[in-house]
Design a protein around this motif. Structure first.
Motif: not given
Length: 539
Positions: A308, A330, A311, A332-339, A305
């Motif tokens: 973000p 990828r 990523e 979108e997932a990275a930005s969602a992991a650090a809102p 892991t």
């Protein structure tokens, strides 16, 4: 009788290896180049410049064993280059050979351009080598880094506090941290590591105070390195690695710099501590800048892991390699992991736009709007986001959905020439409320009369309302400002035709055809054949 034959064989093999090495170097394949140079060394070990080339390629390939071998041969031959010195220092520290490290540190003895770099690294190396050797007051080297010119730079003072923590003197470290001002980016980044290390040492109050000062100094800037997780430092290898990583990152940001210099520092840092996120981030940037994107990608795709922000960097490298759909997923997932990191949402939106994924871009803009506060800066950003969302809708000819967003953007930023011009021109393109659109564009032009795009918008508005002579003057001015803009050039040709200057119109249309994309090129071809008609007038 066999010696000449053997010499000829060696000569042929050496030439073959030399050619292979050059081809591999030109192709950006350092591992292959190093292999060929190693073969060349077996046939022509005394070839001038060979060991230096081997060292260069070993650093690019990340081969520490080969780099150490080449550096040692250069050093023992009296060629005490800085890259050889740094490799030998790193190797000595990896082996906890503090005596050898001390010998290599001042070993160059030259008075050329290396002095500035030596001043940058020597106090830190000295301090951490003393930690490893368990010398008293190892921080003295950093505290004396001002060289009699006054107090050392804040980053050096904070590094001294890190050295004090490693020497198990947390109270002194906390006091030094509390008294040091964070005046620049480097000091903020060192402070981040110091805060994590103070926490680990039980100096919680000092750590929290330092973090508040980092946030205050950074303001609203979301530096990618400040978004990395806290990692305390306690060993000489880790201490030197983080310092070299910061140097590499700073050098990589220098415009028009030699990309091999930040790569050297980043490689050295990574050889010392490959688990340091700052070091990995700096090496990724150095490799990418040096034309090694695959190697950069490999650092971010080795399993496990990742933070973000890294990523997101991996997503951007994927996009550069041509995998735009995968990059958007990828990102979108990275930005969602650090809102809470708005900069990552912005980077996600940029990748979505780059990939022409309107749905993903729309989601990114909505998330940014939800993250906005009540500051003046956020109100300005809100207007920009409304324009961006409206532009996506307009690309799908959804004027009725876009119009409320455009009106809201003008209400938020009624004096902004970029907003006024975009809203006015968007309506004008669709022949919507031409009088109001003209008024907005005129207001924008009064604020930025030197802008070619706004000048073009106003000239085109005048064309549409029949003020042809004024249109020609403005469009000529816009074309002088941006002669390579196909839209402006086509507008000018249409205005020339409307003014009766048909020869000039055809000349300008031909120029526009050279710049135009498919739809525009078809329209211009029709104009060149039949003249200007309502059906072929520019939108």
């Amino acid at each position: 009788m066999t010696a000449p034959a053997r010499a000829a064989d060696d000569s042929g093999a050496a030439l073959n290896a030399l050619v292979k090495a050059r081809l591999a170097e030109d192709a950006g394949e350092p591992a292959a180049a190093l292999s060929a140079l190693t073969a060349l060394a077996s046939h022509a070990p005394d070839l001038p410049g060979l060991r230096a080339r081997m060292l260069d390629q070993a650093i690019e390939a990340g081969d520490l064993a080969a780099a150490r071998s080449a550096a040692m041969q250069l050093w023992e031959a009296g060629d005490r280059r800085f890259d050889a010195q740094l490799v030998l220092l790193v190797d000595a520290m990896r082996r906890s050979d503090w005596k050898a490290a001390r010998e290599y540190l001042p070993g160059r003895g030259d008075k050329t351009g290396g002095d500035a770099v030596s001043r940058l690294i020597q106090p830190t190396f000295d301090g951490w080598i003393d930690v490893g050797a368990r010398e008293k007051a190892p921080e003295r080297h950093l505290l004396a880094a001002g060289g009699g010119r006054g107090r050392p730079e804040p980053a050096m003072l904070l590094e001294a506090a890190l050295v004090q923590l490693a020497a198990r003197r947390p109270a002194e470290a906390a006091a030094l941290a509390d008294s040091t001002m964070l005046s620049d980016r480097t000091s903020q980044l060192v402070a981040l590591r110091l805060a994590a290390t103070l926490d680990k040492a039980g100096e919680t109050a000092s750590a929290e105070g330092l973090r508040r000062r980092i946030a205050l100094a950074a303001g609203n800037r979301e530096d990618p390195l400040l978004l990395l997780p806290d990692q305390p430092l306690s060993t000489p290898r880790a201490g030197v690695a983080h310092w070299l990583g910061l140097i590499a990152d700073g050098l990589a940001r220098t415009p028009n710099g030699n990309p091999k210099v930040p790569l050297l520092f980043a490689r050295a840092a990574h050889w010392l501590n490959e688990d340091d996120w700052t070091v990995r981030a700096s090496l990724v940037e150095a490799l990418d800048r040096n034309g090694q994107p695959k190697a950069a990608m490999a650092l971010l795709a080795d399993g496990g892991t990742m933070p973000p922000v890294l990523e997101m960097r991996r997503a951007e490298l994927m996009a550069d390699a041509g995998d735009l759909p995968g990059a958007v997923t990828r990102a979108e997932a990275a930005s969602a992991a650090a809102p809470d990191a708005r900069s990552l949402i912005v980077r996600f939106a940029d990748l979505a736009r780059r990939s022409d994924d309107k749905d993903a871009a729309g989601r990114a803009y909505l998330r940014l709007e939800e993250a906005l506060g009540d500051s003046e800066e956020d109100w300005t950003l809100h207007g920009t986001l409304l324009i961006a969302r409206a532009e996506l809708l307009l690309q799908d000819d959804r004027w009725s959905d876009a119009e409320p967003l455009l009106a809201k953007a003008v209400a938020l930023r009624p004096e902004d020439p970029a907003v006024l011009n975009f809203v006015g021109y968007s309506a004008l393109e669709r022949r919507k409320d031409i009088a109001a659109s003209l008024a907005r564009i005129e207001a924008a032009w009064k604020r930025e009369p030197q802008s070619p795009s706004i000048t073009d918008s106003l000239g085109w508005a005048y064309f549409l309302v029949g003020r042809t002579d004024e249109a020609v003057l403005l469009l000529e001015k816009a074309q002088r400002g941006e002669p390579g803009n196909a839209v402006i050039v086509e507008h000018l040709g249409d205005a020339y035709w409307q003014a009766g200057r048909k020869f000039q119109a055809r000349y300008v249309w031909r120029a526009a055809a050279l710049l135009a994309e498919a739809d525009m090129a078809t329209r211009i071809e029709a104009k060149l054949r039949d003249g200007l008609t309502p059906a072929t007038t520019a939108p």
